[in-house]
Design a protein around this motif. Structure first.
Motif, short mmCIF file in Angstrom:
data_model
loop_
_atom_site.label_atom_id
_atom_site.label_comp_id
_atom_site.label_asym_id
_atom_site.label_seq_id
_atom_site.Cartn_x
_atom_site.Cartn_y
_atom_site.Cartn_z
N PRO A 73 0.79 -1.24 0.00
CA PRO A 73 0.00 0.00 0.00
C PRO A 73 0.82 1.29 0.00
CG PRO A 73 -1.07 -1.60 1.40
CD PRO A 73 0.25 -2.21 0.99
N ARG A 74 1.92 1.33 0.73
CA ARG A 74 2.71 2.57 0.75
C ARG A 74 3.22 2.92 -0.63
NH1 ARG A 74 8.01 4.06 1.18
NH2 ARG A 74 8.75 1.91 1.37
N ALA A 131 2.43 5.93 -5.95
CA ALA A 131 2.34 5.81 -7.40
C ALA A 131 0.93 6.08 -7.92
CB ALA A 131 2.78 4.42 -7.83
N GLY A 132 -0.04 6.22 -7.03
CA GLY A 132 -1.41 6.46 -7.45
C GLY A 132 -2.10 5.24 -8.01
N LEU A 133 -1.77 4.06 -7.47
CA LEU A 133 -2.28 2.80 -8.01
C LEU A 133 -3.33 2.19 -7.08
CD1 LEU A 133 1.11 1.25 -9.16
CD2 LEU A 133 -0.65 2.28 -10.62
N SER A 134 -4.35 1.56 -7.68
CA SER A 134 -5.39 0.88 -6.89
C SER A 134 -5.82 -0.44 -7.53
CB SER A 134 -6.61 1.79 -6.74
OG SER A 134 -7.15 2.12 -8.02
N GLY A 135 -5.04 -0.93 -8.48
CA GLY A 135 -5.39 -2.16 -9.17
C GLY A 135 -4.75 -3.38 -8.55
N TYR A 136 -4.21 -4.25 -9.40
CA TYR A 136 -3.60 -5.49 -8.93
C TYR A 136 -2.12 -5.32 -8.59
CZ TYR A 136 -7.65 -8.07 -10.80
OH TYR A 136 -8.90 -8.56 -11.05
N ALA A 137 -1.67 -6.14 -7.64
CA ALA A 137 -0.25 -6.28 -7.36
C ALA A 137 0.05 -7.77 -7.23
CB ALA A 137 0.15 -5.56 -6.08
N VAL A 138 1.09 -8.21 -7.93
CA VAL A 138 1.59 -9.57 -7.77
C VAL A 138 2.64 -9.53 -6.68
CG1 VAL A 138 2.80 -11.47 -8.90
CG2 VAL A 138 1.10 -10.12 -10.18
N CYS A 139 2.46 -10.34 -5.64
CA CYS A 139 3.32 -10.26 -4.46
C CYS A 139 4.06 -11.57 -4.21
CB CYS A 139 2.47 -9.91 -3.24
SG CYS A 139 1.54 -8.39 -3.41
N ASP A 158 -8.10 -3.97 -0.80
CA ASP A 158 -7.29 -4.51 0.30
C ASP A 158 -7.63 -5.99 0.52
OD1 ASP A 158 -5.45 -4.61 2.37
OD2 ASP A 158 -6.92 -4.00 3.88
N GLU A 159 -7.53 -6.75 -0.57
CA GLU A 159 -7.94 -8.15 -0.53
C GLU A 159 -6.98 -9.02 -1.33
OE1 GLU A 159 -11.96 -10.83 -1.38
OE2 GLU A 159 -11.88 -8.72 -1.96
N VAL A 160 -6.58 -10.14 -0.75
CA VAL A 160 -5.76 -11.11 -1.46
C VAL A 160 -6.69 -12.04 -2.24
CG1 VAL A 160 -4.12 -13.00 -1.21
CG2 VAL A 160 -3.92 -10.99 0.24
N LEU A 161 -6.45 -12.15 -3.54
CA LEU A 161 -7.34 -12.89 -4.42
C LEU A 161 -6.86 -14.29 -4.74
CD1 LEU A 161 -7.98 -10.03 -7.01
CD2 LEU A 161 -9.34 -10.59 -4.98
N HIS A 162 -5.57 -14.52 -4.62
CA HIS A 162 -5.00 -15.78 -5.09
C HIS A 162 -3.72 -16.05 -4.32
CE1 HIS A 162 -3.51 -18.83 -7.89
NE2 HIS A 162 -2.40 -18.15 -8.03
N GLY A 170 -8.85 -13.85 0.87
CA GLY A 170 -10.03 -13.13 1.35
C GLY A 170 -9.64 -11.76 1.85
N ARG A 171 -10.50 -11.19 2.69
CA ARG A 171 -10.20 -9.87 3.25
C ARG A 171 -8.85 -9.90 3.94
NH1 ARG A 171 -11.43 -4.86 2.30
NH2 ARG A 171 -13.56 -5.56 1.91
#
Length: 274
Positions: free
Chosen positions: A52-53, A58-66, A78-82, A115-116
């Motif tokens: 999030p920081r 960067a002004g981003l609100s889409g996906y992040a691969v972590c 603010d949710e992990v999808l996979h 999930g959340r």
């Protein structure tokens, strides 16, 4: 290459400058990318709670691969999808094999829930030192636990440190030791730390999941990176761009080399189209 349908960027050493900030120039071009309707995806070894920081800057609100592809995080929700985890049984077998070859190792386990999203403990054994410090401050302090507890729950990645070796030296030994287990062994710093994930889990696999969700063809993806954990992603993407400060392994597979992160190398490429 024509204007891409998706931008994927590593974070540390790539999108961030050497002081770990998003520069004004980079933020401006990301804003233009998003205004055009093109997704901009962060692809990082960082866990979701450390995203999030960077996303705010960067002004981003889409996906992040972590976690090197082991999890996909929806920043805005603010949710992990996979998630792709290593099981406790796999973790035990890995640690036993690596410890036999490198007796002075110290380990840590990164855990993520589906999930959340709630921050999960980063579990470490005594003597483990994180070379990156703690981007989230004292509220994200790791849990210190005996080794059996560190590997007693599923983990998105196992981190292994050795006090007297570089990451490259460690990776060569561990890849040989774990060859029959078909795991992914990589590193994102050369400070005596390697990262181990389940079979087939790489930044490329995580980015592929995102591209399938968004209906984007891999040939229309431009990806940026700087370290060996970025090699699968740059090899997979239609156009792979290495930073001038990149590791030799990445320079060898890149389609293009841009300026270093100290000189807005990501922005310099994206300004061709945006």
């Amino acid at each position: 290459m024509h204007r891409p349908d998706l931008i994927a960027s590593d974070v540390d050493g790539t999108l961030l400058d050497p002081t770990e900030h998003v520069t004004d120039r980079t933020a401006r071009v990301i804003s233009r990318v998003l205004a055009s309707g093109t997704p901009f995806v962060l692809v990082s070894g960082r866990p979701p709670r450390w995203i999030p920081r960077v996303a705010r800057a960067a002004g981003l609100s889409g996906y992040a691969v972590c976690a090197n592809g082991a999890s996909v995080y929806d920043i805005g929700a603010d949710e992990v999808l996979h998630v792709r985890d290593l099981s406790p049984l796999r973790l035990r077998d890995i640690v036993r094999a690596v410890d036999a070859a490198l007796p002075d190792i110290r380990i840590a386990a990164e855990r993520t829930v589906v999930g959340r999203h709630q921050p999960e403990p980063f579990a470490i054994e005594h003597g483990f030192r994180n070379p990156w410090g703690n981007p989230n401050g004292e509220t994200d302090s790791p849990d210190l636990a005996p080794r059996a507890e560190v590997i007693g729950k599923p983990a998105t990645k196992l981190l292994v440190r050795h006090p007297g070796m570089t990451s490259g030296q460690m990776a060569r030994v561990v890849e040989a030791v774990l060859a029959d287990m078909a795991l992914e062994v990589t590193y994102s710093s050369n400070s005596g730390l390697i990262e181990i994930s389940e079979r087939g889990v790489t930044k490329a696999s995580g980015l592929e999941w995102v591209c399938e969700a968004l209906g984007v063809d891999r040939e229309r993806v431009v990806a940026f990176g700087d370290m060996p954990n970025d090699v699968p992603m740059l090899s997979w993407a239609g156009h792979g761009v290495a930073m001038a400060n990149a590791h030799d392994d990445l320079l060898a597979v890149a389609d293009e080399v841009t300026a270093p992160n100290a000189e807005d190398g990501v922005a310099q490429v994206l300004e061709r189209w945006y």
